[in-house]
Design a protein around this motif. Structure first.
Motif, short mmCIF file in Angstrom:
data_model
loop_
_atom_site.label_atom_id
_atom_site.label_comp_id
_atom_site.label_asym_id
_atom_site.label_seq_id
_atom_site.Cartn_x
_atom_site.Cartn_y
_atom_site.Cartn_z
N TYR A 96 -16.08 -101.89 -35.74
CA TYR A 96 -15.52 -100.66 -35.16
C TYR A 96 -16.55 -100.01 -34.24
O TYR A 96 -17.73 -99.96 -34.55
CB TYR A 96 -15.11 -99.70 -36.27
CG TYR A 96 -14.08 -100.28 -37.22
CD1 TYR A 96 -12.73 -100.10 -37.01
CD2 TYR A 96 -14.48 -101.04 -38.33
CE1 TYR A 96 -11.77 -100.63 -37.88
CE2 TYR A 96 -13.54 -101.59 -39.20
CZ TYR A 96 -12.20 -101.38 -38.97
OH TYR A 96 -11.26 -101.93 -39.82
N GLN A 140 -19.68 -87.96 -29.36
CA GLN A 140 -20.17 -89.00 -30.26
C GLN A 140 -21.36 -88.53 -31.10
O GLN A 140 -21.52 -88.93 -32.25
CB GLN A 140 -20.59 -90.25 -29.47
CG GLN A 140 -19.44 -91.05 -28.89
CD GLN A 140 -19.90 -92.33 -28.22
OE1 GLN A 140 -20.86 -92.96 -28.68
NE2 GLN A 140 -19.24 -92.70 -27.13
N LEU A 183 -20.27 -93.46 -37.05
CA LEU A 183 -19.24 -94.47 -37.35
C LEU A 183 -19.91 -95.71 -37.94
O LEU A 183 -20.81 -96.29 -37.34
CB LEU A 183 -18.50 -94.85 -36.06
CG LEU A 183 -17.45 -95.95 -36.17
CD1 LEU A 183 -16.32 -95.54 -37.12
CD2 LEU A 183 -16.87 -96.28 -34.78
N LYS A 214 -19.92 -99.35 -38.37
CA LYS A 214 -19.28 -100.42 -37.61
C LYS A 214 -18.58 -101.44 -38.49
O LYS A 214 -17.61 -102.08 -38.07
CB LYS A 214 -20.31 -101.12 -36.72
CG LYS A 214 -20.87 -100.22 -35.62
CD LYS A 214 -21.85 -100.98 -34.76
CE LYS A 214 -22.41 -100.10 -33.64
NZ LYS A 214 -23.36 -100.83 -32.79
N LEU A 265 -15.93 -93.02 -41.03
CA LEU A 265 -16.35 -92.04 -40.04
C LEU A 265 -16.94 -90.82 -40.77
O LEU A 265 -16.28 -90.23 -41.63
CB LEU A 265 -15.18 -91.61 -39.16
CG LEU A 265 -15.48 -90.67 -38.00
CD1 LEU A 265 -16.36 -91.37 -36.96
CD2 LEU A 265 -14.18 -90.20 -37.35
N ILE A 319 -11.54 -94.77 -30.81
CA ILE A 319 -12.29 -95.81 -31.52
C ILE A 319 -11.55 -97.12 -31.38
O ILE A 319 -10.32 -97.18 -31.51
CB ILE A 319 -12.46 -95.43 -33.01
CG1 ILE A 319 -13.30 -94.15 -33.11
CG2 ILE A 319 -13.12 -96.57 -33.79
CD1 ILE A 319 -13.43 -93.60 -34.50
#
Length: 219
Positions: A169, A180, A185, A187, A192, A210
């Motif tokens: 992600y 951001q 986040l 990945k 989140l 996203i």
């Protein structure tokens, strides 16, 4: 005394069956292989010596829905080599394995036979795109929210296998860097989090874009 030369001919009888090198073999087709793709199969050998008793014909046993047929290729030495032909496009996501039986039959009377089990695997290509469980997420965050807990866990799935179906992600380029910096986040999991510098007293709403990306050669 008279000497006679006598020739004795021994007629062959069909006392040998055809034999394959193995009882079963694995082969592979790629999901992107085109109609007409051929894969050679092992040929059977019959130890009888007459042309009739040692001559071998082949056929495959399969259901009508299985997209394969058989052709025979003659080598320069006269040996017949069976080849499996792909008759239609494969889709690994619908079916990834097939099992066929190749039968070899000699020309004796009565004929003798041998069988070879063929295990066919369909190898995945990256022909599917990750899909989120929903296109839009609306969430509200309470100012007492603990920072170590995710505010949202994104979920996407991909029908491909292996690396082609493994998802990570990322923030899309449409999410500004100013936004951001307030979020973290994960990945791998899609979790989140709020960043430590997030302040509830500032802007009241944020829009994040996203994307889910697979790990194929061409993601």
């Amino acid at each position: 005394m008279k000497i006679l030369k006598i020739k004795i001919f021994i007629e062959d009888v069909n006392d040998h069956s055809p034999k394959f090198p193995k009882n079963e073999i694995p082969i592979q087709f790629l999901e992107r292989d085109l109609k007409g793709t051929k894969i050679p199969l092992p040929n059977a050998i019959d130890e009888d010596i007459s042309i009739k008793n040692s001559q071998i014909t082949y056929m495959i046993k399969k259901s009508k829905r299985e997209p394969f047929s058989l052709s025979i290729k003659k080598r320069h030495d006269g040996v017949s080599i069976p080849e499996l032909i792909l008759e239609d496009k494969l889709d690994r996501e619908l079916k990834d394995k097939y099992i066929l039986t190749l039968e070899a039959k000699d020309g004796g009377n009565p004929p003798k036979t041998a069988t070879l089990k063929v295990h066919i695997s369909v190898i995945d290509v990256n022909d599917n795109t990750p899909v989120f469980s929903q296109k839009l997420y609306n969430i509200s965050i309470n100012n007492s929210h603990q920072r170590h807990l995710p505010i949202l866990t994104l979920k996407a799935s991909d029908q491909d296998s292996g690396q082609n179906g493994k998802i990570s992600y990322h923030f899309n380029h449409k999410t500004s860097r100013n936004i951001q910096k307030y979020f973290v986040l994960n990945k791998e999991t899609g979790d989140l989090f709020l960043h430590d510098n997030f302040q509830f007293s500032k802007k009241q709403s944020y829009k994040l874009f996203i994307e889910a990306q697979d790990e194929g050669v061409h993601p």
